[in-house]
Design a protein around this motif. Sequence first.
Motif, PDB file in Angstrom:
ATOM      1  N   ARG A 195      -5.112  47.729  21.641  1.00 57.64           N
ATOM      2  CA  ARG A 195      -5.332  46.421  21.019  1.00 57.64           C
ATOM      3  C   ARG A 195      -4.829  46.415  19.578  1.00 57.64           C
ATOM      4  O   ARG A 195      -4.199  45.454  19.130  1.00 57.64           O
ATOM      5  CB  ARG A 195      -6.816  46.070  21.061  1.00 57.64           C
ATOM      6  N   GLY A 196      -5.116  47.496  18.861  1.00 63.74           N
ATOM      7  CA  GLY A 196      -4.690  47.561  17.465  1.00 63.74           C
ATOM      8  C   GLY A 196      -3.181  47.600  17.328  1.00 63.74           C
ATOM      9  O   GLY A 196      -2.609  46.940  16.440  1.00 63.74           O
ATOM     10  N   GLU A 197      -2.524  48.343  18.204  1.00 59.54           N
ATOM     11  CA  GLU A 197      -1.082  48.512  18.079  1.00 59.54           C
ATOM     12  C   GLU A 197      -0.305  47.299  18.567  1.00 59.54           C
ATOM     13  O   GLU A 197       0.831  47.071  18.150  1.00 59.54           O
ATOM     14  CB  GLU A 197      -0.659  49.784  18.830  1.00 59.54           C
ATOM     15  N   LEU A 198      -0.901  46.492  19.439  1.00 58.57           N
ATOM     16  CA  LEU A 198      -0.237  45.281  19.905  1.00 58.57           C
ATOM     17  C   LEU A 198      -0.494  44.079  18.999  1.00 58.57           C
ATOM     18  O   LEU A 198       0.229  43.082  19.052  1.00 58.57           O
ATOM     19  CB  LEU A 198      -0.693  44.933  21.322  1.00 58.57           C
ATOM     20  N   SER A 199      -1.527  44.184  18.173  1.00 63.44           N
ATOM     21  CA  SER A 199      -1.906  43.033  17.356  1.00 63.44           C
ATOM     22  C   SER A 199      -0.792  42.600  16.409  1.00 63.44           C
ATOM     23  O   SER A 199      -0.692  41.424  16.050  1.00 63.44           O
ATOM     24  CB  SER A 199      -3.179  43.347  16.548  1.00 63.44           C
ATOM     25  N   GLY A 200       0.070  43.534  15.991  1.00 69.36           N
ATOM     26  CA  GLY A 200       1.150  43.186  15.078  1.00 69.36           C
ATOM     27  C   GLY A 200       2.042  42.096  15.635  1.00 69.36           C
ATOM     28  O   GLY A 200       2.396  41.147  14.933  1.00 69.36           O
ATOM     29  N   TRP A 201       2.411  42.227  16.927  1.00 69.29           N
ATOM     30  CA  TRP A 201       3.244  41.197  17.537  1.00 69.29           C
ATOM     31  C   TRP A 201       2.417  40.008  18.011  1.00 69.29           C
ATOM     32  O   TRP A 201       2.788  38.853  17.797  1.00 69.29           O
ATOM     33  CB  TRP A 201       4.029  41.756  18.728  1.00 69.29           C
ATOM     34  N   LEU A 202       1.282  40.268  18.612  1.00 74.66           N
ATOM     35  CA  LEU A 202       0.485  39.194  19.183  1.00 74.66           C
ATOM     36  C   LEU A 202      -0.024  38.219  18.132  1.00 74.66           C
ATOM     37  O   LEU A 202      -0.170  37.031  18.388  1.00 74.66           O
ATOM     38  CB  LEU A 202      -0.694  39.782  19.962  1.00 74.66           C
TER      39      LEU A 202
ATOM     40  N   GLU B 118      -6.037  41.610  31.959  1.00 77.71           N
ATOM     41  CA  GLU B 118      -6.223  40.183  31.690  1.00 77.71           C
ATOM     42  C   GLU B 118      -6.242  39.898  30.195  1.00 77.71           C
ATOM     43  O   GLU B 118      -5.749  38.861  29.742  1.00 77.71           O
ATOM     44  CB  GLU B 118      -7.505  39.678  32.356  1.00 77.71           C
ATOM     45  N   HIS B 119      -6.827  40.805  29.428  1.00 78.41           N
ATOM     46  CA  HIS B 119      -6.837  40.636  27.970  1.00 78.41           C
ATOM     47  C   HIS B 119      -5.407  40.582  27.437  1.00 78.41           C
ATOM     48  O   HIS B 119      -5.063  39.712  26.625  1.00 78.41           O
ATOM     49  CB  HIS B 119      -7.593  41.789  27.304  1.00 78.41           C
ATOM     50  N   LEU B 120      -4.561  41.494  27.904  1.00 77.30           N
ATOM     51  CA  LEU B 120      -3.185  41.546  27.430  1.00 77.30           C
ATOM     52  C   LEU B 120      -2.390  40.330  27.902  1.00 77.30           C
ATOM     53  O   LEU B 120      -1.614  39.746  27.132  1.00 77.30           O
ATOM     54  CB  LEU B 120      -2.519  42.837  27.910  1.00 77.30           C
ATOM     55  N   VAL B 121      -2.576  39.941  29.158  1.00 71.78           N
ATOM     56  CA  VAL B 121      -1.855  38.778  29.685  1.00 71.78           C
ATOM     57  C   VAL B 121      -2.239  37.528  28.889  1.00 71.78           C
ATOM     58  O   VAL B 121      -1.370  36.718  28.512  1.00 71.78           O
ATOM     59  CB  VAL B 121      -2.167  38.572  31.176  1.00 71.78           C
ATOM     60  N   THR B 122      -3.520  37.359  28.624  1.00 69.03           N
ATOM     61  CA  THR B 122      -3.980  36.194  27.860  1.00 69.03           C
ATOM     62  C   THR B 122      -3.401  36.192  26.455  1.00 69.03           C
ATOM     63  O   THR B 122      -2.910  35.163  25.972  1.00 69.03           O
ATOM     64  CB  THR B 122      -5.509  36.171  27.781  1.00 69.03           C
ATOM     65  N   ALA B 123      -3.427  37.355  25.798  1.00 71.88           N
ATOM     66  CA  ALA B 123      -2.935  37.441  24.423  1.00 71.88           C
ATOM     67  C   ALA B 123      -1.428  37.205  24.345  1.00 71.88           C
ATOM     68  O   ALA B 123      -0.943  36.477  23.473  1.00 71.88           O
ATOM     69  CB  ALA B 123      -3.283  38.807  23.828  1.00 71.88           C
ATOM     70  N   VAL B 124      -0.679  37.803  25.269  1.00 66.69           N
ATOM     71  CA  VAL B 124       0.777  37.609  25.283  1.00 66.69           C
ATOM     72  C   VAL B 124       1.102  36.160  25.635  1.00 66.69           C
ATOM     73  O   VAL B 124       2.013  35.557  25.043  1.00 66.69           O
ATOM     74  CB  VAL B 124       1.446  38.573  26.284  1.00 66.69           C
ATOM     75  N   GLY B 125       0.367  35.581  26.572  1.00 68.36           N
ATOM     76  CA  GLY B 125       0.590  34.189  26.940  1.00 68.36           C
ATOM     77  C   GLY B 125       0.382  33.256  25.757  1.00 68.36           C
ATOM     78  O   GLY B 125       1.158  32.306  25.563  1.00 68.36           O
TER      79      GLY B 125
END
Length: 215
Positions: A76-83, A137-144
């Motif tokens: 979650r922390g490492e993806l937050s930069g783009w999301l 689902e958390h990742l799909v929702t955030a990327v969406g």
Amino acid sequence: MNEQTGRRRRPSKGDQREEAILASARTLLCERPMSKITVAQIAEGAGITAPTFYFYFATKTDVLAALLDRVAERVRGELSGWLENEDGTAAGAEEALRQALTTNACLWAEQGALLREVFVCPDTDPRLSDFRDRMGEHLVTAVGRRIERDREAGRALPGPPEASDLARTLVEMTFAAFSAASRRDDPALRDGRLVETLAVVVMRSVYGSAPSSGA
């Protein structure tokens, strides 16, 4: 930290044993699936007895859950930069995306065996399956949501009507690529080639352009 002395509290013997159990399980997972690992083997690797193991964890699944909690926090922390990045330029989106992919490639290189145990193994424990589903689902929702924001701002292509459909495909593709590369210990996972390939696919799928360093 000790408020009176200002010194950081040293890990207790219990903390050290728990860390040793987690480290032992992580090492064993690099050699075989959890279904082939016994509590006795984990305990031996941690330098404790099996009864002592049960003082800290009730089951092997609890050990996996503890390891996964840490991995999930990092993901979650490492993806937050783009999301969460609000840079209005394609270059800003590209930089944030590349950083997210790079840090997650490192995570898969380090923790591939653990992640495959949950995201790939067909006989995953129901508790771990629930973790996998919630994480996915958390990742799909955030990327969406990121795709939707970029579409509304005119930065992203008008792709499938539901941004979540594109998000799900990209998330599953990325997990599959990282998983396969970590399983076969592919050098591309560590030298940046896989990150570059994934960056090209995501940038073209979402924004209609390849990364500036891509083909």
